[in-house]
Design a protein around this motif. Structure first.
Motif, PDB file in Angstrom:
ATOM      1  N   ILE A  82       0.803  -1.227   0.000  1.00 38.09           N
ATOM      2  CA  ILE A  82       0.000   0.000   0.000  1.00 38.09           C
ATOM      3  C   ILE A  82       0.839   1.281   0.000  1.00 38.09           C
ATOM      4  CG2 ILE A  82      -2.039  -1.081   1.010  1.00 38.09           C
ATOM      5  CD1 ILE A  82      -1.166   0.181   3.709  1.00 38.09           C
ATOM      6  N   GLY A  83       2.075   1.198  -0.443  1.00 39.99           N
ATOM      7  CA  GLY A  83       2.913   2.392  -0.516  1.00 39.99           C
ATOM      8  C   GLY A  83       2.311   3.492  -1.373  1.00 39.99           C
ATOM      9  N   PHE A  84       1.585   3.114  -2.403  1.00 39.53           N
ATOM     10  CA  PHE A  84       0.943   4.080  -3.294  1.00 39.53           C
ATOM     11  C   PHE A  84      -0.057   4.963  -2.559  1.00 39.53           C
ATOM     12  CE2 PHE A  84      -2.027   0.621  -3.100  1.00 39.53           C
ATOM     13  CZ  PHE A  84      -3.261   1.239  -3.096  1.00 39.53           C
ATOM     14  N   PHE A  85      -0.567   4.497  -1.423  1.00 35.68           N
ATOM     15  CA  PHE A  85      -1.600   5.216  -0.690  1.00 35.68           C
ATOM     16  C   PHE A  85      -1.088   6.552  -0.138  1.00 35.68           C
ATOM     17  CE2 PHE A  85      -4.508   5.437   3.151  1.00 35.68           C
ATOM     18  CZ  PHE A  85      -5.640   5.744   2.432  1.00 35.68           C
ATOM     19  N   CYS A  86       0.240   6.661   0.048  1.00 35.85           N
ATOM     20  CA  CYS A  86       0.814   7.892   0.598  1.00 35.85           C
ATOM     21  C   CYS A  86       0.798   9.047  -0.389  1.00 35.85           C
ATOM     22  CB  CYS A  86       2.243   7.649   1.069  1.00 35.85           C
ATOM     23  SG  CYS A  86       2.332   6.596   2.509  1.00 35.85           S
TER      24      CYS A  86
END
Length: 133
Positions: free
Chosen positions: A59-63
């Motif tokens: 979920i790194g893209f969520f940042c």
């Protein structure tokens, strides 16, 4: 479980409030645990931490919309914390702590330990220099 690495994990527990530590492979196998962690509990934690890191990394893209590199996961409970960080290629370090832990101190100590573990995990086995043909 690699008992040769277990003694290294005990060092991170010198921080007041640190409780237990486990070294986990990416596939959820227990590599080592600190003293006081029973094998059954350590195996359960190892499997769970493998799942936690996998979910966290996804979920790194969520940042900010890009695929950011995972660094650490922190899980809070009513009575404590679990810190999870990378310990090199395919290994993760998890440390449990009470609520009064100094978060900066424990994460710093964990990073120091990861440096030591990295050397131990990548050191090739010694060759038998005994009798030669």
């Amino acid at each position: 479980m690699n008992n040769d690495l277990s003694w290294m994990l005990d060092g991170v527990l010198e921080i007041p409030g640190a409780l237990h530590a486990v070294l986990v492979s990416a596939d959820g196998l227990l590599m080592a645990s600190s003293q006081g962690v029973g094998r059954d509990h350590a195996d359960t934690v190892a499997a769970a931490m493998s799942g936690v890191q996998s979910l966290s990394r996804s979920i790194g893209f969520f940042c900010d919309g890009t695929d950011l590199k995972w660094r650490q996961t922190l899980v809070e409970f009513d009575g404590g914390w679990v810190f999870l960080i990378s310990a090199g290629d395919g290994a993760y370090l998890a440390v449990s702590a009470s609520t009064d832990i100094d978060m900066g101190d424990i994460t710093f100590r964990m990073q120091q330990l990861v440096g030591q573990l990295g050397k131990a995990l990548t050191t090739p086995p010694r060759e038998n220099i005994g009798a030669r043909p």
